[in-house]
Design a protein around this motif. Structure first.
Motif, PDB file in Angstrom:
ATOM      1  N   PRO A   2       0.861  -1.200  -0.144  1.00  0.00           N
ATOM      2  CA  PRO A   2      -0.068  -0.118  -0.116  1.00  0.00           C
ATOM      3  C   PRO A   2       0.763   1.115   0.122  1.00  0.00           C
ATOM      4  CG  PRO A   2      -0.696  -1.515   1.669  1.00  0.00           C
ATOM      5  CD  PRO A   2       0.548  -1.821   1.048  1.00  0.00           C
ATOM      6  N   LEU A   3       0.466   2.139  -0.770  1.00  0.00           N
ATOM      7  CA  LEU A   3       1.185   3.623  -0.771  1.00  0.00           C
ATOM      8  C   LEU A   3       0.334   4.625  -0.187  1.00  0.00           C
ATOM      9  CD1 LEU A   3       3.579   5.211  -1.792  1.00  0.00           C
ATOM     10  CD2 LEU A   3       2.494   5.466  -3.973  1.00  0.00           C
ATOM     11  N   PRO A   4       0.568   5.202   0.961  1.00  0.00           N
ATOM     12  CA  PRO A   4      -0.261   6.072   1.466  1.00  0.00           C
ATOM     13  C   PRO A   4      -0.702   7.622   0.445  1.00  0.00           C
ATOM     14  CG  PRO A   4       1.450   5.615   2.922  1.00  0.00           C
ATOM     15  CD  PRO A   4       1.818   5.139   1.303  1.00  0.00           C
ATOM     16  N   LEU A   5      -1.651   7.921   0.905  1.00  0.00           N
ATOM     17  CA  LEU A   5      -2.013   9.282   0.210  1.00  0.00           C
ATOM     18  C   LEU A   5      -1.075  10.501   0.569  1.00  0.00           C
ATOM     19  CD1 LEU A   5      -5.696   9.406  -0.076  1.00  0.00           C
ATOM     20  CD2 LEU A   5      -4.509   9.093  -1.829  1.00  0.00           C
ATOM     21  N   PRO A   6      -0.894  11.549  -0.400  1.00  0.00           N
ATOM     22  CA  PRO A   6       0.007  12.288   0.136  1.00  0.00           C
ATOM     23  C   PRO A   6      -0.520  13.272   1.084  1.00  0.00           C
ATOM     24  CG  PRO A   6      -0.283  12.584  -2.458  1.00  0.00           C
ATOM     25  CD  PRO A   6      -1.168  11.638  -1.858  1.00  0.00           C
ATOM     26  N   THR A   7       0.340  13.574   2.268  1.00  0.00           N
ATOM     27  CA  THR A   7      -0.064  14.475   3.409  1.00  0.00           C
ATOM     28  C   THR A   7       0.433  15.809   3.287  1.00  0.00           C
ATOM     29  OG1 THR A   7       1.940  13.815   4.488  1.00  0.00           O
ATOM     30  CG2 THR A   7       0.087  12.436   4.837  1.00  0.00           C
ATOM     31  N   TRP A   8      -0.273  16.698   4.018  1.00  0.00           N
ATOM     32  CA  TRP A   8       0.014  18.284   3.891  1.00  0.00           C
ATOM     33  C   TRP A   8       0.121  18.905   5.227  1.00  0.00           C
ATOM     34  CZ3 TRP A   8      -4.119  15.810   1.746  1.00  0.00           C
ATOM     35  CH2 TRP A   8      -5.397  16.041   2.416  1.00  0.00           C
ATOM     36  N   GLY A   9       0.628  20.267   5.272  1.00  0.00           N
ATOM     37  CA  GLY A   9       0.656  21.040   6.393  1.00  0.00           C
ATOM     38  C   GLY A   9      -0.556  21.683   6.521  1.00  0.00           C
ATOM     39  N   GLY A  10      -0.852  22.716   7.759  1.00  0.00           N
ATOM     40  CA  GLY A  10      -2.131  23.477   7.826  1.00  0.00           C
ATOM     41  C   GLY A  10      -2.352  24.265   6.909  1.00  0.00           C
ATOM     42  N   ALA A 184      10.375   5.168  -7.454  1.00  0.00           N
ATOM     43  CA  ALA A 184       9.901   6.303  -7.819  1.00  0.00           C
ATOM     44  C   ALA A 184      10.455   7.347  -8.644  1.00  0.00           C
ATOM     45  CB  ALA A 184       9.018   7.080  -6.528  1.00  0.00           C
ATOM     46  N   SER A 185       9.746   7.772  -9.511  1.00  0.00           N
ATOM     47  CA  SER A 185      10.457   9.188 -10.333  1.00  0.00           C
ATOM     48  C   SER A 185       9.415  10.103 -10.363  1.00  0.00           C
ATOM     49  CB  SER A 185      10.590   8.286 -11.556  1.00  0.00           C
ATOM     50  OG  SER A 185      11.228   9.363 -12.607  1.00  0.00           O
ATOM     51  N   GLY A 186      10.114  11.213 -10.380  1.00  0.00           N
ATOM     52  CA  GLY A 186       9.090  12.695 -10.442  1.00  0.00           C
ATOM     53  C   GLY A 186       9.284  13.400 -11.858  1.00  0.00           C
ATOM     54  N   TYR A 187       8.423  14.164 -12.252  1.00  0.00           N
ATOM     55  CA  TYR A 187       8.527  14.914 -13.669  1.00  0.00           C
ATOM     56  C   TYR A 187       7.811  16.420 -13.209  1.00  0.00           C
ATOM     57  CZ  TYR A 187       9.297  10.211 -15.219  1.00  0.00           C
ATOM     58  OH  TYR A 187       9.950   9.028 -14.992  1.00  0.00           O
ATOM     59  N   LEU A 188       8.313  17.203 -14.006  1.00  0.00           N
ATOM     60  CA  LEU A 188       7.455  18.632 -13.921  1.00  0.00           C
ATOM     61  C   LEU A 188       7.398  19.068 -15.471  1.00  0.00           C
ATOM     62  CD1 LEU A 188       6.854  20.960 -11.780  1.00  0.00           C
ATOM     63  CD2 LEU A 188       8.869  22.107 -12.741  1.00  0.00           C
ATOM     64  N   LEU A 189       6.232  19.644 -15.771  1.00  0.00           N
ATOM     65  CA  LEU A 189       5.940  20.081 -16.997  1.00  0.00           C
ATOM     66  C   LEU A 189       5.639  21.709 -16.981  1.00  0.00           C
ATOM     67  CD1 LEU A 189       4.770  16.839 -16.978  1.00  0.00           C
ATOM     68  CD2 LEU A 189       4.648  17.574 -19.390  1.00  0.00           C
ATOM     69  N   SER A 190       6.080  22.374 -17.852  1.00  0.00           N
ATOM     70  CA  SER A 190       5.822  23.906 -17.718  1.00  0.00           C
ATOM     71  C   SER A 190       5.343  24.327 -18.838  1.00  0.00           C
ATOM     72  CB  SER A 190       7.299  24.742 -17.478  1.00  0.00           C
ATOM     73  OG  SER A 190       6.800  26.051 -17.521  1.00  0.00           O
ATOM     74  N   GLN A 191       4.122  25.301 -18.817  1.00  0.00           N
ATOM     75  CA  GLN A 191       3.193  25.907 -19.991  1.00  0.00           C
ATOM     76  C   GLN A 191       3.430  27.340 -19.642  1.00  0.00           C
ATOM     77  OE1 GLN A 191      -0.777  24.519 -19.668  1.00  0.00           O
ATOM     78  NE2 GLN A 191      -1.356  25.563 -17.960  1.00  0.00           N
ATOM     79  N   SER A 192       4.455  27.773 -18.930  1.00  0.00           N
ATOM     80  CA  SER A 192       4.577  29.346 -18.547  1.00  0.00           C
ATOM     81  C   SER A 192       4.823  30.015 -19.839  1.00  0.00           C
ATOM     82  CB  SER A 192       5.740  29.471 -17.653  1.00  0.00           C
ATOM     83  OG  SER A 192       6.879  29.143 -18.180  1.00  0.00           O
ATOM     84  N   ALA A 214      11.918  15.251  -3.812  1.00  0.00           N
ATOM     85  CA  ALA A 214      11.880  16.218  -2.669  1.00  0.00           C
ATOM     86  C   ALA A 214      11.827  17.541  -3.145  1.00  0.00           C
ATOM     87  CB  ALA A 214      13.386  16.200  -2.058  1.00  0.00           C
ATOM     88  N   ASP A 215      12.025  17.962  -4.582  1.00  0.00           N
ATOM     89  CA  ASP A 215      11.999  19.267  -4.834  1.00  0.00           C
ATOM     90  C   ASP A 215      10.418  19.402  -5.391  1.00  0.00           C
ATOM     91  OD1 ASP A 215      14.573  20.014  -4.901  1.00  0.00           O
ATOM     92  OD2 ASP A 215      15.156  19.514  -6.650  1.00  0.00           O
ATOM     93  N   ILE A 216       9.793  18.446  -5.687  1.00  0.00           N
ATOM     94  CA  ILE A 216       8.358  18.357  -5.760  1.00  0.00           C
ATOM     95  C   ILE A 216       7.456  18.700  -4.621  1.00  0.00           C
ATOM     96  CG2 ILE A 216       6.119  17.285  -6.990  1.00  0.00           C
ATOM     97  CD1 ILE A 216       7.956  15.970  -8.999  1.00  0.00           C
ATOM     98  N   LEU A 222       3.238  19.342  -0.355  1.00  0.00           N
ATOM     99  CA  LEU A 222       2.991  18.066  -0.146  1.00  0.00           C
ATOM    100  C   LEU A 222       4.069  16.965   0.382  1.00  0.00           C
ATOM    101  CD1 LEU A 222       0.633  17.552  -3.409  1.00  0.00           C
ATOM    102  CD2 LEU A 222      -0.283  18.076  -0.928  1.00  0.00           C
ATOM    103  N   THR A 223       3.819  16.110   1.014  1.00  0.00           N
ATOM    104  CA  THR A 223       4.779  15.006   1.400  1.00  0.00           C
ATOM    105  C   THR A 223       4.209  13.937   0.675  1.00  0.00           C
ATOM    106  OG1 THR A 223       5.202  16.207   3.409  1.00  0.00           O
ATOM    107  CG2 THR A 223       5.808  14.009   3.037  1.00  0.00           C
ATOM    108  N   PHE A 224       5.115  12.839   0.058  1.00  0.00           N
ATOM    109  CA  PHE A 224       4.410  11.868  -0.587  1.00  0.00           C
ATOM    110  C   PHE A 224       5.171  10.520   0.099  1.00  0.00           C
ATOM    111  CE2 PHE A 224       4.940  15.157  -3.709  1.00  0.00           C
ATOM    112  CZ  PHE A 224       3.597  15.304  -4.145  1.00  0.00           C
ATOM    113  N   ALA A 225       4.697  10.282   1.162  1.00  0.00           N
ATOM    114  CA  ALA A 225       5.191   9.060   2.256  1.00  0.00           C
ATOM    115  C   ALA A 225       6.781   9.091   2.025  1.00  0.00           C
ATOM    116  CB  ALA A 225       4.501   7.952   1.615  1.00  0.00           C
ATOM    117  N   ASN A 226       7.290   7.848   1.758  1.00  0.00           N
ATOM    118  CA  ASN A 226       8.807   7.773   1.761  1.00  0.00           C
ATOM    119  C   ASN A 226       9.255   7.743   0.273  1.00  0.00           C
ATOM    120  OD1 ASN A 226       7.715   5.480   1.243  1.00  0.00           O
ATOM    121  ND2 ASN A 226       9.070   4.056   1.849  1.00  0.00           N
TER     122      ASN A 226
END
Length: 257
Positions: A2-10, A184-192, A214-216, A222-226
């Protein structure tokens, strides 16, 4: 696993829309959390079973989710007479698996406006689509079970348009198991560079990056579990002119997996 859903701050939690006491809206094979101020999702989380994908006709019938007030969703009024697409955060084909009736329900669920963010047609139909095709294609070919997390980056410089602010960047995180190990792998797409004139045709620049998870987390709050500790970008050398743990993706062979 199981992979937990992202968590967040206040600060994020206060902006999340609650339905029947929970911020999480569940759909068939995916879930999401809505941002009350921006009328879009903070994130979506989708499970893909590459062993039971189905070919279901698209349909393309978008609808307001009746569980939420319409004024908390970006409806069709945002997308009329311009170059904006209803950009699926959970890709339709990713959710379409399982028994036929379940796959059909998942297909229909991806067409709620809660699952859409305004994306320039050039981004949605080209770069974003190429990345998603690559992920799903490998999932199908290798019969993988994959979790895909997706969402917009909400920034102060986002483009104001028709009483909303259009995100300039979108992120995607893919998690899978390889030889019994979580990766895991992360990606960022820009339409600026596409946002100057949304109601005229444009060949604006678009950029795709493979970015450290970590940069995402830093960008989205948001925090993406581990997953940051399982990132395939960890330990990669810095590329001149870019932040550490960042790669420009000009072709799919540039990706590290």
């Amino acid at each position: 696993v199981p992979l937990p859903l992202p968590t967040w701050g206040g600060s994020i939690k206060a902006k999340a829309v609650k339905v029947e006491g929970s911020e999480v809206l569940d759909y068939t094979h995916f879930s999401l959390v809505m941002n009350r101020e921006r009328r879009m999702c903070f994130y979506t989380a989708c499970n893909i079973d590459g062993n039971s994908l189905k070919n279901i006709p698209r349909g393309d019938k978008w609808a307001i989710d009746p569980r939420l007030p319409a004024e908390l969703q970006c409806g069709n009024e945002i997308y009329k007479n311009n170059k904006l697409d209803r950009g699926h955060m959970v890709r339709r084909l990713d959710a379409v698996w399982g028994p036929d009736a379940v796959a059909k329900k998942a297909n229909d669920d991806t067409f709620f406006y809660t699952n859409a963010c305004p994306q320039h047609a050039n981004l949605n139909q080209r770069t974003w689509n190429d990345l998603e095709e690559y992920i799903l294609g490998n999932t199908d070919t290798h019969d993988l079970k994959v979790c895909v997390l997706t969402g917009p980056v909400f920034g102060a410089a986002d483009t104001p348009y028709r009483n909303i602010h259009i995100p300039q960047e979108f992120w995607k995180i893919v998690a899978w198991r390889s030889d019994g190990e979580l990766k895991a792998s992360g990606y960022l797409l820009s339409q600026s560079d596409m946002m100057d004139n949304l109601e005229a045709f444009s060949f604006g620049q678009y950029r795709t990056y493979q970015l450290a998870i970590a940069d995402i987390e830093e960008r989205t709050k948001l925090t993406f579990a581990n997953l940051a500790s399982k990132d395939v970008m960890r330990g990669q050398p810095q590329i001149e002119g870019l932040r550490p743990r960042t790669r420009v993706i000009q072709r799919l062979a540039d990706m590290i997996l």
